[in-house]
Design a protein around this motif. Structure first.
Motif, PDB file in Angstrom:
ATOM      1  N   ALA A  32     -11.857  -2.295  -6.878  1.00 41.67           N
ATOM      2  CA  ALA A  32     -11.567  -0.900  -6.558  1.00 41.67           C
ATOM      3  C   ALA A  32     -12.519  -0.290  -5.583  1.00 41.67           C
ATOM      4  CB  ALA A  32     -11.464  -0.049  -7.609  1.00 41.67           C
ATOM      5  N   PRO A  33     -13.773  -0.645  -5.808  1.00 40.25           N
ATOM      6  CA  PRO A  33     -14.797  -0.026  -4.710  1.00 40.25           C
ATOM      7  C   PRO A  33     -14.719  -0.386  -3.369  1.00 40.25           C
ATOM      8  CG  PRO A  33     -15.790  -0.356  -6.899  1.00 40.25           C
ATOM      9  CD  PRO A  33     -14.636  -1.014  -6.792  1.00 40.25           C
ATOM     10  N   PHE A  34     -14.770  -1.696  -3.121  1.00 41.20           N
ATOM     11  CA  PHE A  34     -14.524  -2.268  -1.877  1.00 41.20           C
ATOM     12  C   PHE A  34     -12.963  -2.075  -1.387  1.00 41.20           C
ATOM     13  CE2 PHE A  34     -17.663  -4.533  -4.259  1.00 41.20           C
ATOM     14  CZ  PHE A  34     -18.622  -4.935  -3.576  1.00 41.20           C
ATOM     15  N   ALA A  35     -11.921  -1.823  -2.118  1.00 40.09           N
ATOM     16  CA  ALA A  35     -10.741  -1.604  -1.388  1.00 40.09           C
ATOM     17  C   ALA A  35     -10.805  -0.200  -0.867  1.00 40.09           C
ATOM     18  CB  ALA A  35      -9.993  -1.511  -2.810  1.00 40.09           C
ATOM     19  N   VAL A  36     -11.519   0.675  -1.348  1.00 44.65           N
ATOM     20  CA  VAL A  36     -11.813   1.994  -0.983  1.00 44.65           C
ATOM     21  C   VAL A  36     -12.537   2.017   0.412  1.00 44.65           C
ATOM     22  CG1 VAL A  36     -12.872   4.349  -1.017  1.00 44.65           C
ATOM     23  CG2 VAL A  36     -11.743   3.407  -3.014  1.00 44.65           C
ATOM     24  N   VAL A  37     -13.463   1.023   0.510  1.00 45.38           N
ATOM     25  CA  VAL A  37     -14.254   0.867   1.735  1.00 45.38           C
ATOM     26  C   VAL A  37     -13.342   0.237   2.715  1.00 45.38           C
ATOM     27  CG1 VAL A  37     -16.068  -0.488   3.030  1.00 45.38           C
ATOM     28  CG2 VAL A  37     -16.355   0.700   0.651  1.00 45.38           C
ATOM     29  N   VAL A  38     -12.251  -0.948   2.513  1.00 42.72           N
ATOM     30  CA  VAL A  38     -11.626  -1.418   3.300  1.00 42.72           C
ATOM     31  C   VAL A  38     -10.231  -0.521   3.657  1.00 42.72           C
ATOM     32  CG1 VAL A  38      -9.900  -3.540   3.636  1.00 42.72           C
ATOM     33  CG2 VAL A  38     -12.282  -3.786   2.680  1.00 42.72           C
ATOM     34  N   ALA A  39      -9.671   0.183   2.885  1.00 36.47           N
ATOM     35  CA  ALA A  39      -8.336   0.729   3.245  1.00 36.47           C
ATOM     36  C   ALA A  39      -8.456   2.289   2.921  1.00 36.47           C
ATOM     37  CB  ALA A  39      -7.352   0.166   2.358  1.00 36.47           C
ATOM     38  N   GLY A  40      -9.533   2.669   2.596  1.00 37.04           N
ATOM     39  CA  GLY A  40      -9.586   4.173   2.241  1.00 37.04           C
ATOM     40  C   GLY A  40      -9.513   4.485   0.941  1.00 37.04           C
ATOM     41  N   PRO A  41      -9.674   5.871   0.596  1.00 36.25           N
ATOM     42  CA  PRO A  41      -9.463   6.447  -0.677  1.00 36.25           C
ATOM     43  C   PRO A  41      -8.194   6.362  -1.389  1.00 36.25           C
ATOM     44  CG  PRO A  41     -10.365   8.217   0.513  1.00 36.25           C
ATOM     45  CD  PRO A  41     -10.361   6.930   1.357  1.00 36.25           C
ATOM     46  N   GLY A  42      -7.088   6.716  -0.338  1.00 32.87           N
ATOM     47  CA  GLY A  42      -5.596   6.696  -0.562  1.00 32.87           C
ATOM     48  C   GLY A  42      -5.045   5.337  -0.553  1.00 32.87           C
ATOM     49  N   GLY A  43      -5.258   4.733   0.327  1.00 33.00           N
ATOM     50  CA  GLY A  43      -4.687   3.414   0.488  1.00 33.00           C
ATOM     51  C   GLY A  43      -5.305   2.296  -0.270  1.00 33.00           C
ATOM     52  N   GLY A  44      -6.577   2.473  -0.361  1.00 33.55           N
ATOM     53  CA  GLY A  44      -7.480   1.558  -1.189  1.00 33.55           C
ATOM     54  C   GLY A  44      -7.096   1.535  -2.821  1.00 33.55           C
ATOM     55  N   VAL A 183       3.135   7.205  -3.733  1.00 32.01           N
ATOM     56  CA  VAL A 183       4.222   6.774  -2.912  1.00 32.01           C
ATOM     57  C   VAL A 183       5.605   7.352  -3.156  1.00 32.01           C
ATOM     58  CG1 VAL A 183       3.003   4.408  -2.521  1.00 32.01           C
ATOM     59  CG2 VAL A 183       4.822   4.535  -4.300  1.00 32.01           C
ATOM     60  N   LEU A 184       5.724   7.751  -4.451  1.00 25.51           N
ATOM     61  CA  LEU A 184       7.090   8.410  -4.721  1.00 25.51           C
ATOM     62  C   LEU A 184       7.203   9.753  -4.748  1.00 25.51           C
ATOM     63  CD1 LEU A 184       8.105   5.950  -7.800  1.00 25.51           C
ATOM     64  CD2 LEU A 184       8.654   5.713  -5.166  1.00 25.51           C
ATOM     65  N   VAL A 185       5.968  10.584  -5.105  1.00 22.67           N
ATOM     66  CA  VAL A 185       6.089  11.995  -5.198  1.00 22.67           C
ATOM     67  C   VAL A 185       5.819  12.520  -3.762  1.00 22.67           C
ATOM     68  CG1 VAL A 185       5.007  14.062  -5.992  1.00 22.67           C
ATOM     69  CG2 VAL A 185       5.150  11.802  -7.481  1.00 22.67           C
ATOM     70  N   PRO A 186       6.939  13.613  -3.311  1.00 21.85           N
ATOM     71  CA  PRO A 186       6.705  13.836  -2.161  1.00 21.85           C
ATOM     72  C   PRO A 186       5.253  14.680  -1.703  1.00 21.85           C
ATOM     73  CG  PRO A 186       8.694  14.875  -3.201  1.00 21.85           C
ATOM     74  CD  PRO A 186       7.928  14.094  -4.058  1.00 21.85           C
ATOM     75  N   ARG A 187       4.873  14.405  -0.524  1.00 23.98           N
ATOM     76  CA  ARG A 187       3.628  14.838   0.101  1.00 23.98           C
ATOM     77  C   ARG A 187       2.394  14.084  -0.878  1.00 23.98           C
ATOM     78  NH1 ARG A 187       3.037  18.852   3.453  1.00 23.98           N
ATOM     79  NH2 ARG A 187       1.135  19.382   2.728  1.00 23.98           N
ATOM     80  N   GLY A 188       2.416  12.827  -1.069  1.00 21.24           N
ATOM     81  CA  GLY A 188       1.653  12.157  -1.929  1.00 21.24           C
ATOM     82  C   GLY A 188       0.202  11.884  -0.971  1.00 21.24           C
ATOM     83  N   ALA A 189      -0.559  11.236  -1.652  1.00 27.03           N
ATOM     84  CA  ALA A 189      -2.045  11.215  -1.038  1.00 27.03           C
ATOM     85  C   ALA A 189      -2.083  10.049   0.028  1.00 27.03           C
ATOM     86  CB  ALA A 189      -2.803  10.904  -2.033  1.00 27.03           C
ATOM     87  N   LEU A 190      -0.953   9.259   0.266  1.00 29.85           N
ATOM     88  CA  LEU A 190      -1.117   7.910   1.067  1.00 29.85           C
ATOM     89  C   LEU A 190      -0.931   8.160   2.663  1.00 29.85           C
ATOM     90  CD1 LEU A 190       0.607   5.339  -1.265  1.00 29.85           C
ATOM     91  CD2 LEU A 190      -1.868   5.927  -0.993  1.00 29.85           C
ATOM     92  N   ASP A 191      -0.115   9.103   2.832  1.00 26.29           N
ATOM     93  CA  ASP A 191       0.254   9.332   4.368  1.00 26.29           C
ATOM     94  C   ASP A 191       0.544   7.854   5.106  1.00 26.29           C
ATOM     95  OD1 ASP A 191       0.112  11.881   4.046  1.00 26.29           O
ATOM     96  OD2 ASP A 191      -2.128  12.002   4.353  1.00 26.29           O
ATOM     97  N   GLY A 192       1.106   6.846   4.578  1.00 32.96           N
ATOM     98  CA  GLY A 192       1.255   5.509   5.101  1.00 32.96           C
ATOM     99  C   GLY A 192       0.330   4.799   5.229  1.00 32.96           C
ATOM    100  N   SER A 193      -0.959   4.948   4.634  1.00 35.62           N
ATOM    101  CA  SER A 193      -2.060   4.133   4.687  1.00 35.62           C
ATOM    102  C   SER A 193      -1.863   2.871   3.821  1.00 35.62           C
ATOM    103  CB  SER A 193      -3.184   5.073   4.218  1.00 35.62           C
ATOM    104  OG  SER A 193      -3.286   5.240   2.722  1.00 35.62           O
ATOM    105  N   ASN A 195      -1.324  -0.847   3.214  1.00 34.94           N
ATOM    106  CA  ASN A 195      -1.016  -1.992   4.253  1.00 34.94           C
ATOM    107  C   ASN A 195      -0.138  -2.905   3.375  1.00 34.94           C
ATOM    108  OD1 ASN A 195      -1.197  -4.522   5.497  1.00 34.94           O
ATOM    109  ND2 ASN A 195      -2.420  -3.537   6.985  1.00 34.94           N
ATOM    110  N   GLY A 196       1.141  -3.178   3.554  1.00 33.96           N
ATOM    111  CA  GLY A 196       1.910  -4.307   2.911  1.00 33.96           C
ATOM    112  C   GLY A 196       1.340  -5.598   2.678  1.00 33.96           C
ATOM    113  N   MET A 197       0.779  -6.149   3.986  1.00 37.11           N
ATOM    114  CA  MET A 197       0.147  -7.528   3.915  1.00 37.11           C
ATOM    115  C   MET A 197      -1.158  -7.534   3.011  1.00 37.11           C
ATOM    116  SD  MET A 197       0.521  -8.473   7.766  1.00 37.11           S
ATOM    117  CE  MET A 197      -0.379 -10.153   7.686  1.00 37.11           C
TER     118      MET A 197
END
Length: 250
Positions: A32-44, A183-193, A195-197
């Motif tokens: 988790a900590p490195f995922a936040v650094v790589v993809a941000g707090p929302g996407g990570g 990803v499902l609740v309207p106005r969620g925290a991700l804003d498309g951040s 990355n599917g890959m």
């Protein structure tokens, strides 16, 4: 996608999944900590939530005979309440401050989990409620739901094998619920951040780590594995904390 960062996450996912198969937890705290650094707090955190749920689903099937269904149900129910509270916080807190919160939660979790025993008497029913709420809150905000459950296990004298099995369905539900709030609740925290890959790569690495857990257990002794987990998590927590502080000062 940040290729070096993604590669690092995959390596950590293999290690973390192996640790979780052996001890019951370790994947999220490692990744988790490195995922936040790589993809941000929302996407990570979303990637960690989804992969944690997938890994926990596999381990739930594998360890199903040792699961304490009643205790898992109670922890899960209160955990969902904690997810709701954490999701509300994640929506209103700015990204930099959220990174600081995540870093503090990771470091505090390491300090608490690294203690060999907890002071005071063994917890009672209130401890179950508190562990569930804290686990859900930390799942959706920081991607790590295991430390409150580990502290609860120590306080109640929970047998390690039963703990390792019982927390898997809890991780499954909390990870899936946390991901859904993003990803499902309207106005969620991700804003498309997300990355599917990156999500697919980390998920595949987690499954490989679970499959290689037997080999990792023979190579890495339990005490060494615990030190690796705490060290990697501490580095990641400090990185996230430093990044959040840097964003605030810039």
């Amino acid at each position: 996608m940040d290729i070096p960062g993604a590669a690092l996450l995959c390596v950590l996912a293999v290690l973390g999944a192996g640790l979780q198969r052996i001890s019951g937890m370790g994947f999220a705290l490692t990744v988790a900590p490195f995922a936040v650094v790589v993809a941000g707090p929302g996407g990570g955190i979303a990637v960690v939530n989804a992969c944690s749920a997938l890994l926990a689903a596999v381990l739930t099937v594998h360890l199903r005979q040792s699961i304490d269904l009643r205790r898992a149900a109670v922890l899960t129910c209160f955990g969902i309440v904690g997810v709701g509270a954490g999701a509300l916080m994640a929506r209103v807190v700015p990204g930099a401050w959220l990174e600081i919160v995540i870093g503090v939660l990771v470091i505090a979790s390491i300090l608490l989990v690294s203690r060999p025993r907890l002071p005071g008497a063994r917890t009672r029913g209130g401890g179950t409620v508190g562990a569930g709420l804290a686990s859900g809150f930390m799942s959706v905000t920081a991607g790590i739901s295991g430390p409150p459950l580990a502290l609860y296990a120590v306080a109640t004298g929970w047998e390690p094998q039963r703990f390792a099995a019982t927390v898997q369905p809890v991780f499954l539900v909390l990870g899936a619920t946390s991901f859904a709030t993003k990803v499902l609740v309207p106005r969620g925290a991700l804003d498309g951040s997300v990355n599917g890959m990156l999500l697919a790569a980390v998920a595949a690495a987690a499954l490989c780590g679970a499959a290689l857990a037997g080999t990792l257990a023979r190579i890495i002794r339990a005490a060494v594995a615990r030190r690796i987990l705490l060290l990697v998590s501490a580095v990641g927590g400090l990185l996230v904390l430093g990044r959040g502080a840097g964003d605030l000062l810039s």
